[in-house]
Write a protein that holds these residues in place. Structure first.
Motif, PDB file in Angstrom:
ATOM      1  N   ARG A  58       0.771  -1.301  -0.102  1.00  0.00           N
ATOM      2  CA  ARG A  58      -0.140  -0.154  -0.022  1.00  0.00           C
ATOM      3  C   ARG A  58       0.818   1.279  -0.165  1.00  0.00           C
ATOM      4  O   ARG A  58       0.341   2.392   0.199  1.00  0.00           O
ATOM      5  CB  ARG A  58      -0.745  -0.017   1.311  1.00  0.00           C
ATOM      6  CG  ARG A  58      -1.903  -0.806   1.094  1.00  0.00           C
ATOM      7  CD  ARG A  58      -2.528  -1.402   2.437  1.00  0.00           C
ATOM      8  NE  ARG A  58      -3.752  -2.562   2.212  1.00  0.00           N
ATOM      9  CZ  ARG A  58      -3.461  -3.933   2.118  1.00  0.00           C
ATOM     10  NH1 ARG A  58      -2.156  -4.373   1.917  1.00  0.00           N
ATOM     11  NH2 ARG A  58      -4.364  -4.726   1.763  1.00  0.00           N
ATOM     12  N   GLY A  59       2.150   1.160  -0.167  1.00  0.00           N
ATOM     13  CA  GLY A  59       3.040   2.218  -0.679  1.00  0.00           C
ATOM     14  C   GLY A  59       3.412   2.969   0.753  1.00  0.00           C
ATOM     15  O   GLY A  59       3.843   4.176   0.911  1.00  0.00           O
ATOM     16  N   VAL A  60       3.329   2.252   1.957  1.00  0.00           N
ATOM     17  CA  VAL A  60       3.754   2.581   3.076  1.00  0.00           C
ATOM     18  C   VAL A  60       5.109   2.122   3.875  1.00  0.00           C
ATOM     19  O   VAL A  60       5.344   0.914   3.648  1.00  0.00           O
ATOM     20  CB  VAL A  60       2.606   2.252   4.222  1.00  0.00           C
ATOM     21  CG1 VAL A  60       2.802   2.888   5.608  1.00  0.00           C
ATOM     22  CG2 VAL A  60       1.045   3.111   3.674  1.00  0.00           C
ATOM     23  N   LYS A  61       5.779   2.609   4.255  1.00  0.00           N
ATOM     24  CA  LYS A  61       7.152   2.572   4.856  1.00  0.00           C
ATOM     25  C   LYS A  61       7.059   1.961   6.353  1.00  0.00           C
ATOM     26  O   LYS A  61       6.141   2.270   7.049  1.00  0.00           O
ATOM     27  CB  LYS A  61       8.174   3.458   4.991  1.00  0.00           C
ATOM     28  CG  LYS A  61       8.470   3.975   3.567  1.00  0.00           C
ATOM     29  CD  LYS A  61       9.600   5.199   3.443  1.00  0.00           C
ATOM     30  CE  LYS A  61       9.833   5.734   2.046  1.00  0.00           C
ATOM     31  NZ  LYS A  61      10.735   6.930   2.138  1.00  0.00           N
ATOM     32  N   VAL A  62       7.999   0.986   6.548  1.00  0.00           N
ATOM     33  CA  VAL A  62       7.974   0.398   8.034  1.00  0.00           C
ATOM     34  C   VAL A  62       9.314   0.591   8.480  1.00  0.00           C
ATOM     35  O   VAL A  62      10.372   0.113   7.963  1.00  0.00           O
ATOM     36  CB  VAL A  62       7.602  -1.205   8.064  1.00  0.00           C
ATOM     37  CG1 VAL A  62       7.614  -1.597   9.224  1.00  0.00           C
ATOM     38  CG2 VAL A  62       6.142  -1.453   7.232  1.00  0.00           C
ATOM     39  N   TYR A  63       9.397   0.962   9.740  1.00  0.00           N
ATOM     40  CA  TYR A  63      10.495   1.364  10.600  1.00  0.00           C
ATOM     41  C   TYR A  63      10.596   0.584  11.783  1.00  0.00           C
ATOM     42  O   TYR A  63       9.622   0.276  12.412  1.00  0.00           O
ATOM     43  CB  TYR A  63      10.882   2.851  10.913  1.00  0.00           C
ATOM     44  CG  TYR A  63      10.693   3.776   9.794  1.00  0.00           C
ATOM     45  CD1 TYR A  63      10.906   3.639   8.694  1.00  0.00           C
ATOM     46  CD2 TYR A  63       9.855   5.172   9.974  1.00  0.00           C
ATOM     47  CE1 TYR A  63      10.831   4.560   7.602  1.00  0.00           C
ATOM     48  CE2 TYR A  63       9.807   5.749   9.081  1.00  0.00           C
ATOM     49  CZ  TYR A  63      10.283   5.510   7.727  1.00  0.00           C
ATOM     50  OH  TYR A  63      10.046   6.665   6.623  1.00  0.00           O
ATOM     51  N   VAL A  64      11.684  -0.381  12.050  1.00  0.00           N
ATOM     52  CA  VAL A  64      11.817  -1.209  13.008  1.00  0.00           C
ATOM     53  C   VAL A  64      12.436  -0.590  14.292  1.00  0.00           C
ATOM     54  O   VAL A  64      14.066  -0.229  13.950  1.00  0.00           O
ATOM     55  CB  VAL A  64      12.534  -2.500  12.684  1.00  0.00           C
ATOM     56  CG1 VAL A  64      12.548  -3.605  13.764  1.00  0.00           C
ATOM     57  CG2 VAL A  64      11.474  -3.199  11.544  1.00  0.00           C
ATOM     58  N   THR A  65      12.040  -0.644  15.703  1.00  0.00           N
ATOM     59  CA  THR A  65      12.788   0.146  16.511  1.00  0.00           C
ATOM     60  C   THR A  65      13.804  -0.913  17.118  1.00  0.00           C
ATOM     61  O   THR A  65      13.313  -2.184  17.297  1.00  0.00           O
ATOM     62  CB  THR A  65      11.684   0.391  17.555  1.00  0.00           C
ATOM     63  OG1 THR A  65      10.845  -0.703  17.856  1.00  0.00           O
ATOM     64  CG2 THR A  65      10.780   1.619  17.251  1.00  0.00           C
ATOM     65  N   LEU A  66      14.751  -0.588  17.444  1.00  0.00           N
ATOM     66  CA  LEU A  66      15.969  -1.246  17.923  1.00  0.00           C
ATOM     67  C   LEU A  66      16.786  -0.340  18.804  1.00  0.00           C
ATOM     68  O   LEU A  66      17.982   0.044  18.842  1.00  0.00           O
ATOM     69  CB  LEU A  66      16.729  -1.995  16.789  1.00  0.00           C
ATOM     70  CG  LEU A  66      18.015  -2.964  17.132  1.00  0.00           C
ATOM     71  CD1 LEU A  66      17.424  -4.015  18.013  1.00  0.00           C
ATOM     72  CD2 LEU A  66      18.627  -3.419  15.865  1.00  0.00           C
ATOM     73  N   ASN A  67      15.829   0.292  19.618  1.00  0.00           N
ATOM     74  CA  ASN A  67      16.555   1.580  20.138  1.00  0.00           C
ATOM     75  C   ASN A  67      16.877   1.308  21.643  1.00  0.00           C
ATOM     76  O   ASN A  67      16.949   2.195  22.378  1.00  0.00           O
ATOM     77  CB  ASN A  67      15.310   2.829  20.173  1.00  0.00           C
ATOM     78  CG  ASN A  67      14.239   2.634  20.568  1.00  0.00           C
ATOM     79  OD1 ASN A  67      13.794   1.495  20.725  1.00  0.00           O
ATOM     80  ND2 ASN A  67      13.407   3.640  20.563  1.00  0.00           N
ATOM     81  N   ALA A  68      16.623   0.108  22.058  1.00  0.00           N
ATOM     82  CA  ALA A  68      17.253   0.151  23.633  1.00  0.00           C
ATOM     83  C   ALA A  68      18.633   0.126  23.875  1.00  0.00           C
ATOM     84  O   ALA A  68      19.550  -0.042  22.845  1.00  0.00           O
ATOM     85  CB  ALA A  68      16.738  -1.487  24.250  1.00  0.00           C
TER      86      ALA A  68
END
Length: 410
Positions: A58-68
């Motif tokens: 659907r043309g939407v980006k995905v960002y994966v959190t790895l911020n610990a």
């Protein structure tokens, strides 16, 4: 005027689909480890694969959190996680620990690096430093003013800037808090914050144990650490003119209803403001009214105008909850989330951020393979509902009901 990205939270696969369907340009989510929302449902690798596929189609980006912030012994698991997620082709990793930055660069060099707000970047030299480390986007500290954001963009124009515009605020500097760890043995910097700052506090003098000092705002005490919620919608034009590339909505542990409404409102607002400035300001009161219909604490614009004297809410840590999420319209039927009864006054909320009021006149539900008339539809049922007027029901329309006011400020 540039058109910034609307970035929505996705605490679960269901919430991701709400965010995508209600207009997000991008979503952010976490796996089961190493992200700072351990209380969210989060994603298994299989769920993450489905989520990324759903969004990308659907043309939407995905960002994966790895911020610990990780320890020495965490790196084998971090490395394995990066290798596995890389195969799913996310659009970026959101990171904060320099050791994790190095790990991602080594193991997934083609994936963009976004620097988490946990790194508390407050100046252009820090942005330059992280650019040299391979970061393409910085999620700025919440403590910055719009003018400070503007200067950073002017001095480092080739780094994208992401700014929180809506959701819960933390009483600690950029979320770096030890209060939860001290009081409940749950470490906020590893995503397990117990929100100890929302608890009720009294002041006790050392030589007078058990004697509470009279600092209470009322008979219930005071919530001296309890912050208001951020709402930057009235400052949207200033943020865009300052060069903000991504408008971030907080809320991975909030409800799917919250995700749908906030995403829809900011989508509508950005589209209006970048296409017809006058129309945006005409619609602004209605858009603000919609944001009052999700669970929230009293709103503030935070530090964005350089002010910091009105961020705390001393009366209660309760949320303002005026509306109940009843269901969502999908595939020609209503998927029921809370009881719906004949005769109720309800409101329909469309993905376009428009709403319409109506009365329920008839309900049909699926039961044991049959469609039967009913006076009430219950959670998890699929129902057909008639109203007392023609209403523009479209796919993904939300059904909600105004409730007796509960919470602060009402």
């Amino acid at each position: 005027m540039g058109k910034p990205e609307v970035l929505a939270p996705a605490g679960s696969l269901e919430k991701l689909k709400f965010a995508v369907d209600f207009g997000a340009d991008a979503v952010y989510l976490g796996g089961k480890l190493f992200n700072l929302r351990a209380k969210a449902a989060n994603f298994t690798l299989e769920e993450m694969a489905e989520a990324i596929d759903y969004a990308h189609k659907r043309g939407v980006k995905v960002y994966v959190t790895l911020n610990a912030f990780v320890r020495n012994g965490d790196f084998p698991a971090v490395e394995e996680f990066v290798k596995e997620v890389r195969q799913l082709k996310p659009d970026a990793f959101i990171v904060s620990d320099p050791g994790v930055i190095t790990t991602v660069k080594e193991l997934a060099p083609e994936v963009e690096l976004h620097l988490s707000t946990q790194a508390n970047v407050t100046n252009y030299r820090a942005v330059n430093f992280y650019r040299s480390a391979g970061v393409s986007r910085v999620v700025l500290a919440r403590e910055l003013s719009i003018e400070e954001i503007r200067e950073i963009k002017e001095r480092v124009p080739d780094v994208e800037l992401e700014v929180f515009v809506h959701g819960a605020m933390c009483m600690a500097y950029s979320g770096r808090c030890l209060l939860s760890n001290y009081l409940s043995y749950r470490e906020s910097n590893k995503g397990a914050c117990s929100q100890s700052c929302r608890w009720k506090f009294y002041l006790v003098e050392e030589t007078r144990p058990g004697e509470f000092m009279p600092i209470e705002e009322d008979q219930h005490g005071t919530y001296i650490l309890n912050s208001k919620d951020l709402c930057a919608l009235p400052l949207l034009e200033e943020l865009i003119e300052a060069g903000v590339d991504s408008l971030k909505i907080e809320g991975r542990v909030k409800s799917a209803y919250y995700v749908a409404v906030t995403t829809s409102v900011y989508r509508r607002a950005v589209d209006l403001l970048t296409e017809n400035r006058e129309a945006f300001y005409r619609e602004l009161p209605k858009l603000m009214a919609e944001l009052e219909k999700v669970s929230h604490r009293p709103y503030t614009t935070g530090f964005l105008k350089g002010e910091n004297g009105s961020l705390q809410h001393y009366e209660t840590s309760s949320y303002i909850r005026n509306y109940k999420f009843l269901g969502i319209y999908r595939d020609g039927v209503w998927q029921v989330r809370n009881p719906i009864r004949v005769g109720q006054e309800v409101e329909l909320f469309l993905p376009t951020a428009e709403s319409f009021k109506a009365k329920v006149t008839a309900i049909e539900v699926e039961k044991k393979g049959r469609i039967i008339r009913a006076e009430e539809a219950h959670p998890n049922q699929r129902a057909k509902i008639r109203f007392d007027k023609e209403v523009p029901v479209t796919e993904r329309t939300i059904l909600r009901r105004e409730e007796a006011p509960v919470g602060a400020g009402v």
